[in-house]
Design an enzyme around this catalytic site. Sequence first.
Site, PDB file in Angstrom:
ATOM      1  N   GLY A 178      24.803 -12.758   3.813  1.00  0.00           N
ATOM      2  CA  GLY A 178      24.270 -11.915   2.734  1.00  0.00           C
ATOM      3  C   GLY A 178      22.777 -12.193   2.572  1.00  0.00           C
ATOM      4  O   GLY A 178      22.227 -12.119   1.475  1.00  0.00           O
ATOM      5  N   ALA A 179      22.131 -12.490   3.703  1.00  0.00           N
ATOM      6  CA  ALA A 179      20.746 -12.984   3.686  1.00  0.00           C
ATOM      7  C   ALA A 179      19.711 -11.930   3.308  1.00  0.00           C
ATOM      8  O   ALA A 179      18.571 -12.269   2.981  1.00  0.00           O
ATOM      9  CB  ALA A 179      20.393 -13.574   5.056  1.00  0.00           C
ATOM     10  N   GLY A 238      19.955  -9.837   0.778  1.00  0.00           N
ATOM     11  CA  GLY A 238      20.099  -9.431  -0.618  1.00  0.00           C
ATOM     12  C   GLY A 238      19.067 -10.056  -1.543  1.00  0.00           C
ATOM     13  O   GLY A 238      18.184 -10.817  -1.122  1.00  0.00           O
ATOM     14  N   GLY A 266      19.850 -13.625  -1.353  1.00  0.00           N
ATOM     15  CA  GLY A 266      19.777 -14.088   0.036  1.00  0.00           C
ATOM     16  C   GLY A 266      18.359 -14.248   0.559  1.00  0.00           C
ATOM     17  O   GLY A 266      18.056 -15.219   1.254  1.00  0.00           O
ATOM     18  N   ASP A 292      23.773 -10.309   7.623  1.00  0.00           N
ATOM     19  CA  ASP A 292      23.999  -9.334   6.541  1.00  0.00           C
ATOM     20  C   ASP A 292      24.501  -8.055   7.189  1.00  0.00           C
ATOM     21  O   ASP A 292      24.420  -7.908   8.422  1.00  0.00           O
ATOM     22  CB  ASP A 292      22.701  -9.073   5.742  1.00  0.00           C
ATOM     23  CG  ASP A 292      22.986  -8.541   4.335  1.00  0.00           C
ATOM     24  OD1 ASP A 292      23.632  -7.479   4.210  1.00  0.00           O
ATOM     25  OD2 ASP A 292      22.559  -9.178   3.364  1.00  0.00           O
ATOM     26  N   ARG A 329      25.966  -7.910 -10.527  1.00  0.00           N
ATOM     27  CA  ARG A 329      26.481  -7.423 -11.809  1.00  0.00           C
ATOM     28  C   ARG A 329      25.526  -6.386 -12.411  1.00  0.00           C
ATOM     29  O   ARG A 329      24.324  -6.571 -12.422  1.00  0.00           O
ATOM     30  CB  ARG A 329      26.580  -8.622 -12.755  1.00  0.00           C
ATOM     31  CG  ARG A 329      27.613  -8.515 -13.826  1.00  0.00           C
ATOM     32  CD  ARG A 329      28.149  -9.884 -14.164  1.00  0.00           C
ATOM     33  NE  ARG A 329      27.120 -10.846 -14.491  1.00  0.00           N
ATOM     34  CZ  ARG A 329      26.866 -11.276 -15.720  1.00  0.00           C
ATOM     35  NH1 ARG A 329      27.534 -10.782 -16.749  1.00  0.00           N
ATOM     36  NH2 ARG A 329      25.952 -12.197 -15.937  1.00  0.00           N
ATOM     37  N   ASP A 333      23.712 -22.938 -14.009  1.00  0.00           N
ATOM     38  CA  ASP A 333      24.069 -23.290 -15.394  1.00  0.00           C
ATOM     39  C   ASP A 333      23.358 -24.581 -15.818  1.00  0.00           C
ATOM     40  O   ASP A 333      22.951 -24.727 -16.972  1.00  0.00           O
ATOM     41  CB  ASP A 333      25.588 -23.441 -15.515  1.00  0.00           C
ATOM     42  CG  ASP A 333      26.309 -22.204 -15.004  1.00  0.00           C
ATOM     43  OD1 ASP A 333      25.825 -21.092 -15.288  1.00  0.00           O
ATOM     44  OD2 ASP A 333      27.315 -22.349 -14.295  1.00  0.00           O
ATOM     45  N   ARG A 349      19.625 -23.701 -16.303  1.00  0.00           N
ATOM     46  CA  ARG A 349      19.445 -23.026 -17.604  1.00  0.00           C
ATOM     47  C   ARG A 349      19.615 -24.029 -18.757  1.00  0.00           C
ATOM     48  O   ARG A 349      18.851 -23.989 -19.728  1.00  0.00           O
ATOM     49  CB  ARG A 349      20.477 -21.899 -17.765  1.00  0.00           C
ATOM     50  CG  ARG A 349      20.165 -20.685 -16.926  1.00  0.00           C
ATOM     51  CD  ARG A 349      21.167 -19.569 -17.171  1.00  0.00           C
ATOM     52  NE  ARG A 349      20.825 -18.403 -16.378  1.00  0.00           N
ATOM     53  CZ  ARG A 349      21.715 -17.669 -15.722  1.00  0.00           C
ATOM     54  NH1 ARG A 349      23.002 -17.942 -15.768  1.00  0.00           N
ATOM     55  NH2 ARG A 349      21.323 -16.625 -15.019  1.00  0.00           N
ATOM     56  N   HIS A 361      32.047 -21.121 -13.910  1.00  0.00           N
ATOM     57  CA  HIS A 361      30.736 -20.462 -13.810  1.00  0.00           C
ATOM     58  C   HIS A 361      30.784 -19.052 -14.397  1.00  0.00           C
ATOM     59  O   HIS A 361      30.281 -18.104 -13.825  1.00  0.00           O
ATOM     60  CB  HIS A 361      30.320 -20.447 -12.325  1.00  0.00           C
ATOM     61  CG  HIS A 361      28.990 -19.816 -12.077  1.00  0.00           C
ATOM     62  ND1 HIS A 361      27.835 -20.272 -12.650  1.00  0.00           N
ATOM     63  CD2 HIS A 361      28.627 -18.756 -11.310  1.00  0.00           C
ATOM     64  CE1 HIS A 361      26.820 -19.509 -12.253  1.00  0.00           C
ATOM     65  NE2 HIS A 361      27.275 -18.591 -11.447  1.00  0.00           N
TER      66      HIS A 361
HETATM   67  N1  APR Z   1      28.796  -9.397   4.803  1.00  0.00           N
HETATM   68  C1  APR Z   1      27.530  -9.835   4.641  1.00  0.00           C
HETATM   69  N2  APR Z   1      26.718  -9.408   3.677  1.00  0.00           N
HETATM   70  C2  APR Z   1      27.203  -8.506   2.829  1.00  0.00           C
HETATM   71  C3  APR Z   1      28.524  -8.025   2.906  1.00  0.00           C
HETATM   72  C4  APR Z   1      29.329  -8.506   3.948  1.00  0.00           C
HETATM   73  N3  APR Z   1      30.591  -8.110   4.120  1.00  0.00           N
HETATM   74  N4  APR Z   1      28.704  -7.142   1.899  1.00  0.00           N
HETATM   75  C5  APR Z   1      27.553  -7.085   1.207  1.00  0.00           C
HETATM   76  N5  APR Z   1      26.642  -7.904   1.780  1.00  0.00           N
HETATM   77  C6  APR Z   1      25.247  -8.124   1.418  1.00  0.00           C
HETATM   78  C7  APR Z   1      24.542  -6.854   0.974  1.00  0.00           C
HETATM   79  O1  APR Z   1      24.217  -6.035   2.088  1.00  0.00           O
HETATM   80  C8  APR Z   1      23.316  -7.414   0.294  1.00  0.00           C
HETATM   81  O2  APR Z   1      22.234  -7.589   1.181  1.00  0.00           O
HETATM   82  O3  APR Z   1      25.118  -8.998   0.328  1.00  0.00           O
HETATM   83  C9  APR Z   1      23.817  -8.781  -0.223  1.00  0.00           C
HETATM   84  C10 APR Z   1      23.928  -8.853  -1.730  1.00  0.00           C
HETATM   85  O4  APR Z   1      22.673  -8.652  -2.243  1.00  0.00           O
HETATM   86  P1  APR Z   1      22.411  -7.860  -3.603  1.00  0.00           P
HETATM   87  O5  APR Z   1      23.162  -6.584  -3.589  1.00  0.00           O
HETATM   88  O6  APR Z   1      20.936  -7.818  -3.794  1.00  0.00           O
HETATM   89  O7  APR Z   1      23.114  -8.804  -4.675  1.00  0.00           O
HETATM   90  P2  APR Z   1      22.591 -10.203  -5.280  1.00  0.00           P
HETATM   91  O8  APR Z   1      21.875  -9.967  -6.547  1.00  0.00           O
HETATM   92  O9  APR Z   1      21.912 -10.970  -4.206  1.00  0.00           O
HETATM   93  O10 APR Z   1      23.993 -10.898  -5.662  1.00  0.00           O
HETATM   94  C11 APR Z   1      24.943 -11.236  -4.693  1.00  0.00           C
HETATM   95  O11 APR Z   1      25.724 -13.224  -5.813  1.00  0.00           O
HETATM   96  O12 APR Z   1      25.419 -14.150  -7.975  1.00  0.00           O
HETATM   97  C12 APR Z   1      26.171 -13.344  -7.153  1.00  0.00           C
HETATM   98  O13 APR Z   1      26.993 -11.815  -8.768  1.00  0.00           O
HETATM   99  C13 APR Z   1      26.211 -11.931  -7.635  1.00  0.00           C
HETATM  100  O14 APR Z   1      28.158 -11.582  -6.379  1.00  0.00           O
HETATM  101  C14 APR Z   1      26.803 -11.278  -6.434  1.00  0.00           C
HETATM  102  C15 APR Z   1      26.107 -11.981  -5.278  1.00  0.00           C
END
Ligand code: APR
Length: 335
Positions: A8-9, A11, A14, A34, A86, A155, A158, A184
Amino acid sequence: MVKVTVLGAAGGIGQPLSLLLKLNPKVDELSLFDVVNVPGVGADLSHISTDAKTDSFLPSSKEDKTALGNALKGSNLVVIPAGVPRKPGMTRDDLFNINASIVRDLSQGIAENAPDALVLVISNPVNSTVPIVAETLKKNGVFNPKKLFGVTTLDIVRANTFLAELFPSEAKPTDFNVRVVGGHSGETIVPLYSVGESKKLYEKLSAEKKKELIHRVQFGGDEVVQAKNGAGSATLSMAYAGYKLAEAIITAQSSSSVVECTFLNLDSSIKGAAEAKKLVKDLDYFSFPVKIGPNGIEEIKYDILNEATEEKQLLDVAIDQLTKNIEKGVAFIKK
Ligand code: APR
């Protein structure tokens, strides 16, 4: 050799998390995975003149499992911030169905390609996603409870910051390391202000102010969700917190052990688990301070709960809610 893989790098969490890992001199290889945009993130980070060799992996289709396998092979540490964030009005538990499937599929990849890796779970709701990872690894016969960490460090971050804010002329956030136990999400988060470095200032607060402070720690994530106004939840502070735990684990690979709080499986193979379980009405998961060494969790520092008499009521509420959150995660895999 330290190889870290971020799932999920690309995001919101990430990317800054990967940047921080790229800056760590103890990381030899940084592997980024990702389902979108990760080649760009990888190319960008690879230009930074630090030693960590950076590579990115993007699946060619929904069926492609090779990219995930290649990203994970040889990893010592896997960090999972993949998922959906969220939105306003959503609780962490609303995220459950989407993130549960993502985390299950990624854990299956870990079981097949990096079964010995230490795994840090950031994807929410952590109270349920950590059991999902554990159950998936168990199904594959490769679960080691000493190597699974639910990241609750935000947590603590914060709790330190919000206490210092109440005493601007007397304290800095770095003066404290508040132990935060439980889970959490909302009322499962229990900051133990009444023990350790925070005690002296905390005792100066009125009962009303103490209540407000604890509520702010428990629901601090909502402040960010509201301020971002539809654009997501905490990313930068979460990346910092996730990195802080990852950094401690990386440090523990080569030198003396460190103590950090983490949400863990209270398996009897871990020193202190039997005593810890007794204190939390036999729950299978709970966040405790733990001693971390090169192979993961070495010991649970459960005694802190005996010292925290002032937080007894908060702990009862947390335990009650956690029971349901944990069951939800386990049931998702067992169904
Ligand atoms: N495999 C890999 N990456 C994925 C997959 C998957 N199957 N599904 C989604 N992703 C990637 C998305 O493409 C995106 O780049 O995960 C990333 C998530 O990034 P954001 O949508 O920006 O979300 P973010 O704010 O980073 O939060 C991610 O962490 O704290 C928790 O609640 C938050 O569950 C959420 C997660």
